[in-house]
Design a protein around this motif. Structure first.
Motif, PDB file in Angstrom:
ATOM      1  N   PRO A   1       4.677   5.614  -3.263  1.00 50.79           N
ATOM      2  CA  PRO A   1       3.529   5.122  -4.029  1.00 50.79           C
ATOM      3  C   PRO A   1       2.904   3.943  -3.988  1.00 50.79           C
ATOM      4  O   PRO A   1       1.862   3.611  -4.394  1.00 50.79           O
ATOM      5  CB  PRO A   1       3.917   5.549  -5.666  1.00 50.79           C
ATOM      6  N   GLY A   2       3.855   2.841  -3.337  1.00 56.98           N
ATOM      7  CA  GLY A   2       3.594   1.787  -3.107  1.00 56.98           C
ATOM      8  C   GLY A   2       3.671   0.696  -4.463  1.00 56.98           C
ATOM      9  O   GLY A   2       4.503   1.363  -5.248  1.00 56.98           O
ATOM     10  N   ARG A   3       3.533  -0.344  -4.414  1.00 57.49           N
ATOM     11  CA  ARG A   3       3.624  -1.385  -5.625  1.00 57.49           C
ATOM     12  C   ARG A   3       2.488  -2.102  -5.599  1.00 57.49           C
ATOM     13  O   ARG A   3       1.892  -2.784  -4.624  1.00 57.49           O
ATOM     14  CB  ARG A   3       4.936  -2.340  -5.167  1.00 57.49           C
ATOM     15  N   ALA A   4       2.159  -2.269  -6.961  1.00 61.35           N
ATOM     16  CA  ALA A   4       0.930  -3.173  -7.312  1.00 61.35           C
ATOM     17  C   ALA A   4       1.376  -4.414  -7.217  1.00 61.35           C
ATOM     18  O   ALA A   4       2.462  -5.133  -6.995  1.00 61.35           O
ATOM     19  CB  ALA A   4       0.482  -3.067  -8.790  1.00 61.35           C
ATOM     20  N   GLY A   5       0.383  -5.464  -6.957  1.00 63.86           N
ATOM     21  CA  GLY A   5       0.583  -6.707  -6.605  1.00 63.86           C
ATOM     22  C   GLY A   5       0.787  -7.651  -7.896  1.00 63.86           C
ATOM     23  O   GLY A   5       0.443  -7.157  -9.010  1.00 63.86           O
TER      24      GLY A   5
ATOM     25  N   ASP B   1       0.668  -1.248   0.055  1.00 63.64           N
ATOM     26  CA  ASP B   1      -0.012   0.181  -0.003  1.00 63.64           C
ATOM     27  C   ASP B   1       0.848   1.360  -0.040  1.00 63.64           C
ATOM     28  O   ASP B   1       2.044   1.189   0.656  1.00 63.64           O
ATOM     29  CB  ASP B   1      -1.016  -0.125   1.283  1.00 63.64           C
ATOM     30  N   PRO B   2       0.299   2.395  -0.589  1.00 64.18           N
ATOM     31  CA  PRO B   2       1.008   3.596  -0.606  1.00 64.18           C
ATOM     32  C   PRO B   2       1.237   3.955   0.888  1.00 64.18           C
ATOM     33  O   PRO B   2       0.143   3.768   1.634  1.00 64.18           O
ATOM     34  CB  PRO B   2       0.293   4.500  -1.539  1.00 64.18           C
ATOM     35  N   ASP B   3       2.373   4.682   1.099  1.00 66.28           N
ATOM     36  CA  ASP B   3       2.596   5.208   2.483  1.00 66.28           C
ATOM     37  C   ASP B   3       3.277   6.519   2.520  1.00 66.28           C
ATOM     38  O   ASP B   3       3.665   7.033   1.582  1.00 66.28           O
ATOM     39  CB  ASP B   3       3.419   4.196   3.453  1.00 66.28           C
ATOM     40  N   MET B   4       3.435   7.093   3.596  1.00 68.09           N
ATOM     41  CA  MET B   4       3.601   8.584   3.712  1.00 68.09           C
ATOM     42  C   MET B   4       4.906   8.520   5.033  1.00 68.09           C
ATOM     43  O   MET B   4       4.624   8.072   6.014  1.00 68.09           O
ATOM     44  CB  MET B   4       2.823   9.437   4.042  1.00 68.09           C
ATOM     45  N   ARG B   5       6.022   8.936   4.701  1.00 68.83           N
ATOM     46  CA  ARG B   5       7.206   9.048   5.728  1.00 68.83           C
ATOM     47  C   ARG B   5       7.275  10.540   6.123  1.00 68.83           C
ATOM     48  O   ARG B   5       7.363  11.339   5.135  1.00 68.83           O
ATOM     49  CB  ARG B   5       8.306   8.682   5.069  1.00 68.83           C
TER      50      ARG B   5
ATOM     51  N   GLN C   1      -7.665 -19.318 -15.006  1.00 64.08           N
ATOM     52  CA  GLN C   1      -7.860 -17.893 -15.234  1.00 64.08           C
ATOM     53  C   GLN C   1      -6.976 -16.934 -14.141  1.00 64.08           C
ATOM     54  O   GLN C   1      -6.636 -17.419 -13.275  1.00 64.08           O
ATOM     55  CB  GLN C   1      -9.296 -17.459 -14.902  1.00 64.08           C
ATOM     56  N   SER C   2      -6.742 -15.747 -14.627  1.00 59.94           N
ATOM     57  CA  SER C   2      -6.232 -14.849 -13.660  1.00 59.94           C
ATOM     58  C   SER C   2      -6.742 -14.382 -12.652  1.00 59.94           C
ATOM     59  O   SER C   2      -8.007 -14.397 -12.557  1.00 59.94           O
ATOM     60  CB  SER C   2      -5.550 -13.665 -14.608  1.00 59.94           C
ATOM     61  N   VAL C   3      -6.063 -14.383 -11.388  1.00 59.83           N
ATOM     62  CA  VAL C   3      -6.715 -13.893 -10.347  1.00 59.83           C
ATOM     63  C   VAL C   3      -6.095 -12.589  -9.941  1.00 59.83           C
ATOM     64  O   VAL C   3      -4.825 -12.679  -9.371  1.00 59.83           O
ATOM     65  CB  VAL C   3      -6.700 -14.719  -9.043  1.00 59.83           C
ATOM     66  N   PRO C   4      -6.701 -11.535  -9.772  1.00 61.02           N
ATOM     67  CA  PRO C   4      -6.376 -10.239  -9.566  1.00 61.02           C
ATOM     68  C   PRO C   4      -5.888 -10.206  -8.137  1.00 61.02           C
ATOM     69  O   PRO C   4      -6.760 -10.760  -7.347  1.00 61.02           O
ATOM     70  CB  PRO C   4      -7.379  -9.332  -9.922  1.00 61.02           C
ATOM     71  N   PRO C   5      -4.794  -9.431  -7.877  1.00 61.29           N
ATOM     72  CA  PRO C   5      -4.352  -9.117  -6.433  1.00 61.29           C
ATOM     73  C   PRO C   5      -5.269  -8.059  -5.886  1.00 61.29           C
ATOM     74  O   PRO C   5      -6.136  -7.686  -6.572  1.00 61.29           O
ATOM     75  CB  PRO C   5      -2.964  -8.548  -6.734  1.00 61.29           C
ATOM     76  N   PRO C   6      -5.441  -8.397  -4.296  1.00 62.52           N
ATOM     77  CA  PRO C   6      -6.283  -7.238  -3.747  1.00 62.52           C
ATOM     78  C   PRO C   6      -5.792  -6.043  -4.052  1.00 62.52           C
ATOM     79  O   PRO C   6      -4.837  -5.497  -4.479  1.00 62.52           O
ATOM     80  CB  PRO C   6      -5.674  -7.492  -2.360  1.00 62.52           C
ATOM     81  N   LYS C   7      -6.916  -5.028  -4.165  1.00 59.71           N
ATOM     82  CA  LYS C   7      -6.546  -3.652  -4.685  1.00 59.71           C
ATOM     83  C   LYS C   7      -5.831  -2.861  -3.424  1.00 59.71           C
ATOM     84  O   LYS C   7      -6.119  -3.295  -2.300  1.00 59.71           O
ATOM     85  CB  LYS C   7      -7.816  -3.093  -4.739  1.00 59.71           C
ATOM     86  N   LEU C   8      -4.950  -2.157  -3.946  1.00 58.44           N
ATOM     87  CA  LEU C   8      -4.247  -1.128  -2.809  1.00 58.44           C
ATOM     88  C   LEU C   8      -5.068  -0.033  -2.156  1.00 58.44           C
ATOM     89  O   LEU C   8      -6.189   0.447  -2.769  1.00 58.44           O
ATOM     90  CB  LEU C   8      -3.128  -0.306  -3.646  1.00 58.44           C
TER      91      LEU C   8
END
Length: 639
Positions: free
Chosen positions: A238-242, A193-197, A251-258
Motif C-alpha cells: 500500500p505504500g507509505r505516506a510522506g 508509492d503503492p506498488d504490486m509484486r 507553515q506546514s508543507v504537505p508531502p507530494p501526493k502518492l
C-alpha cells in the motif's frame, strides 16, 4: 522622520510592560497574524504566534492571560452589558494607540515599520529558505538585533540560523558581501508509492537457455508461467505516506501526493479480505496486461508463428496458434490448434487440430488428431485420426481409427486399432504401404514400460536388502567390541580404586618414592579410562547411525514392495481394458488399392497381388475342419 499612530493589542501591552517582548516583536506577530488570515482564512492568537516565534514561553503567555482575566474581574458591577462587552473585547482583541517612529525602506511593505539597513531578504519560491544579500551603494553595517528584527517583520519564524553564524556573516568582510542562506525550512519527505509484486514472471521470454552441457539453446526462451487454483499471484504494497515539512514562516508543507495504484482483476482471480493479495480461482496462465488488468487464462493464444520470437512452448492448457509451428521447435500442452506444423516436436494430452498440413513432424497426442494432410511425419494418437487429403511417407499409429475419406495413403505405415477408411491406397509407381488393423501397439508399449519400471525397482530392492544385511553384520560386530571394552572398563575401575587405596597407605608411611610411583600409575590408568570412554562413545554413535540407516532402508524396501504391487495391478488393468475394447481389423477402400499393399490383422496378413476397386479387407475366422478354426484376411466388395 515621520510618526504614525500604530495600534498594538492589549495582550502585547502586557507582554511589553512585563519585559517579555519588544514593540518590534508585537508588530511582527501582528503582521504574521494578518498573513495567516489572508492565506488560510484562520485567526491565530497573538500569544500563540509569539510562542512560535520564540519570543515568549507558554508560562509567560499563561501569565498574561491570567492578568487579562484579573482585569476583567475588576470591571464595576453596574457596568451595562454592552459596555462590559466592549471592555472585555478591548482586553482581548482591541488595539491601543501608541506612537512609534517610522522609517520606510525598499524592503518595507505597506504599514511596515523598519529601520533602513544595508541588507535585504529574499524568500525562495517554495518558501523553504530565505537568503540575505547586501544592497547596492548602501552601508552594509548591521547588528544581529537589526537582522533578527528584519526577519520578524518579514514573518520568518522557522529555521533561522544561530546567532553565532549570523554574526560571523556580518563581521567577516568577505562573507557579508555574498548572498547567504539565513533561514532554512524543512522540506517534506516524499512517501513511497503503492506498488504490486507479482509472483510470476510477466515477461518470461528470454533470448536463450543454458543447457546442462554448457551450450545455449536459442530456441528455449524459458517457461510460460502457470499457477494452480488458490495460488497467490500478486501482492500489493500500500505504500507509505510522506512526512510534512515546514516552511520558514512556520507553515506546514504537505508531502507530494502518492501515485494511485489502480489494479483490476478478471473473473478468474479474487482479492483477499484485506485487499492486499490476489489469488487464482483456476489452474492456468497468469497475465498482467499493460492497463494493469490481472487475470488467469486456461488458454495460450499466440498471434503468428511459434518460432524464433516465441521459442519452445510448454503450457499446461489449450494452445491456440494463429500461424505455423516452425522446424526445430517443441510444443507441449493439453491441446493444440494451429495453421501448420513444419518439422516440429509436438506432445499434447488432448486433441490436435491442424488447419493445413503436417510436414516432417513428430507428434504425440493423448486425444484425437484432425489435419489437412500428413507428409514425412511420425504420429502417435490415442484417439481417431482424421485426414482430409493424404498421408505420404509417414508412420501413423492410433488406438482409434484412421480416416482419409477423400484422400490417399502413399508409401506409409499405418497402425490403427479401429481400422482404416480411405479413398485410395498407393499408386502404380509409389512404394507399397503397410496397414496394421485391429492391433494395439500402445498396450504392448505401456506394458513393456511398466515391466521395465518393475525391473528397476526390483534391482533397487535387492541392493537395499544386501545393504541391510551388511549393516546388521556391522552392528553385531560393534556390539561384540562394546562387550569386550566393557570388561576392560570394569577392570580399569577396579584397579583405579586399588591405586586410590594404595595412595592413602603411602601417605601414612611417608614413602615418597612409592607415593610417586602409585600416583604415576593412577594417572596412566585414568588416561586409559578416558581413551576407553571415547572409543565406547564413538562405537555407540556409529551403531546408532547404522540402526537409523537400517530403519530408513527397511521403510524404502516396504515402499518399493508396495509400488511394485501397484505396477503389477496396472499391467493387469491395461490388459483387461485391451481385452474389453476389441480392435476392428478392417480396411475400407472407396477407390483403388494397388498391388504390393500389405494389410495385417492381429492373427493374419495379406499382400495384394493385383489392383482392387471399392473393397473391404478384413480379418475373419475360417473353419478348417470339424475341430478347428483359423483367422485369415478376406477381400470383399462392400454392400
Amino acid at each position: 522622520m515621520s510618526t504614525k499612530k500604530t495600534r498594538v493589542p492589549r495582550f502585547g501591552n502586557i507582554a511589553i510592560d512585563n519585559g517579555f517582548a519588544t514593540h518590534m516583536d508585537i508588530f511582527g506577530a501582528i503582521k504574521e497574524q494578518k498573513r495567516l488570515k489572508n492565506v488560510s482564512q484562520t485567526h491565530q492568537l497573538i500569544g500563540d504566534i509569539l510562542i512560535e516565534m520564540g519570543v515568549i514561553t507558554e508560562e509567560q503567555r499563561d501569565f498574561i492571560l491570567t492578568t487579562q482575566n484579573a482585569l476583567r474581574e475588576e470591571l464595576p458591577a453596574d457596568t451595562d452589558q454592552q459596555a462590559k462587552k466592549e471592555v472585555i473585547q478591548g482586553l482581548e482583541d482591541s488595539p491601543e494607540e501608541v506612537e512609534k517612529p517610522v522609517e520606510k525602506s525598499a524592503d518595507m511593505g505597506e504599514g511596515s515599520v523598519e529601520k533602513s539597513i544595508g541588507y535585504y531578504i529574499k524568500v525562495s519560491e517554495d518558501k523553504l529558505n530565505a537568503s540575505i544579500s547586501p544592497k547596492d551603494s548602501i552601508d552594509h553595517s548591521a547588528t544581529l538585533t537589526e537582522i533578527k528584527e528584519l526577519l520578524q517583520r518579514k514573518g520568518i519564524l522557522y529555521g533561522i540560523m544561530d546567532d553565532k553564524s549570523i554574526n560571523r556573516y556580518l563581521e567577516e568582510p568577505r562573507e557579508h558581501q555574498k548572498t547567504w542562506i539565513i533561514a532554512q525550512g524543512k522540506a517534506p519527505e516524499p512517501g513511497i508509492d503503492p506498488d504490486m509484486r507479482l509472483f510470476f514472471d510477466n515477461d518470461p521470454i528470454k533470448t536463450g537457455t543454458m543447457t546442462e552441457e554448457g551450450f545455449i539453446d536459442w530456441k528455449d526462451h524459458g517457461q510460460i508461467p502457470q499457477v494452480k487454483e488458490g495460488d497467490c499471484i500478486a501482492e500489493i504494497d500500500p505504500g507509505r505516506a510522506g512526512t510534512e515539512g515546514k516552511d520558514i514562516y512556520g507553515q506546514s508543507v504537505p508531502p507530494p501526493k502518492l501515485n494511485i495504484l489502480d489494479i483490476k482483476y478478471g473473473r478468474n482471480a479474487y482479492k483477499s479480505e484485506d485487499g492486499l493479495r490476489i489469488y487464482s480461482k483456476i489452474d492456468g496462465r497468469p497475465q498482467l496486461s499493460g492497463n494493469r488488468y490481472l487475470d488467469v487464462f486456461t488458454d495460450l493464444r499466440i498471434s503468428g508463428d511459434i518460432g524464433i520470437e516465441t521459442g519452445h512452448v510448454n503450457f499446461d492448457g489449450c494452445i491456440d496458434v494463429s500461424g505455423s509451428i516452425n522446424k526445430g521447435y517443441q510444443v507441449n500442452g493439453k491441446s493444440l490448434r494451429c495453421k501448420e506444423i513444419n518439422g516440429a516436436e509436438i506432445q499434447v494430452d488432448g486433441d490436435i487440430i491442424v488447419m493445413g498440413g503436417v510436414f516432417g513432424a513428430n507428434i504425440k497426442s493423448g486425444g484425437k488428431l484432425k489435419v489437412g494432410h500428413i507428409n514425412r511425419s511420425k504420429i502417435e494418437a490415442v484417439g481417431d485420426i482424421a485426414v482430409e487429403n493424404e498421408i505420404v511417407d509417414s508412420a501413423i499409429e492410433t488406438n482409434g481409427s484412421c480416416v482419409i475419406e477423400k484422400g490417399t495413403i502413399l508409401s506409409s505405415e499405418i497402425v490403427a486399432k479401429k481400422g482404416v477408411k480411405t479413398k485410395e491406397i498407393g499408386t502404380e509407381v509409389a512404394k507399397p504401404s503397410s496397414l496394421f488393423v485391429g492391433i494395439d501397439n500402445k498396450v504392448k508399449r505401456d506394458i513393456k514400460t511398466l515391466r521395465d519400471e518393475i525391473a528397476e525397482k526390483e534391482m533397487r530392492l535387492k541392493d537395499l536388502e544386501s545393504l541391510v544385511v551388511e549393516l546388521k553384520n556391522r552392528s553385531d560386530g560393534i556390539n561384540i567390541e562394546l562387550g569386550e571394552i566393557a570388561q576392560e572398563q570394569d577392570g580399569s575401575m577396579v584397579r583405579h580404586r586399588h591405586l586410590v587405596e594404595k595412595m592413602k597407605e603411602s601417605a601414612q608411611t611417608d614413602d615418597n618414592g612409592l607415593m610417586e610411583r602409585v600416583e604415576e600409575a593412577k594417572k596412566n590408568l585414568e588416561a586409559r579410562i578416558k581413551q576407553i570412554d571415547k572409543i565406547v562413545e564413538k562405537l555407540m554413535e556409529e551403531d546408532e547411525q547404522i540402526l537409523e540407516n537400517i530403519d530408513e532402508h527397511q521403510k524404502e524396501i516396504t515402499e518399493i514392495g508396495h509400488e511394485v504391487g501397484l505396477l503389477e495391478s496396472k499391467i493387469d488393468h491395461v490388459i483387461d481394458l485391451a481385452e474389453q475394447d476389441e480392435g476392428v481389423p478392417v480396411v475400407k477402400v472407396s477407390g483403388n488399392v494397388f498391388p504390393g499393399t500389405i494389410i495385417s490383422g492381429p492373427h493374419s496378413s495379406i499382400t495384394l497381388d493385383k489392383q482392387y476397386h471399392k473393397v473391404n479387407i478384413f480379418e475373419t475366422k475360417i473353419k478348417c475342419d470339424t475341430s478347428s478354426q483359423e483367422r485369415r484376411m478376406r477381400i470383399s466388395s462392400p454392400r
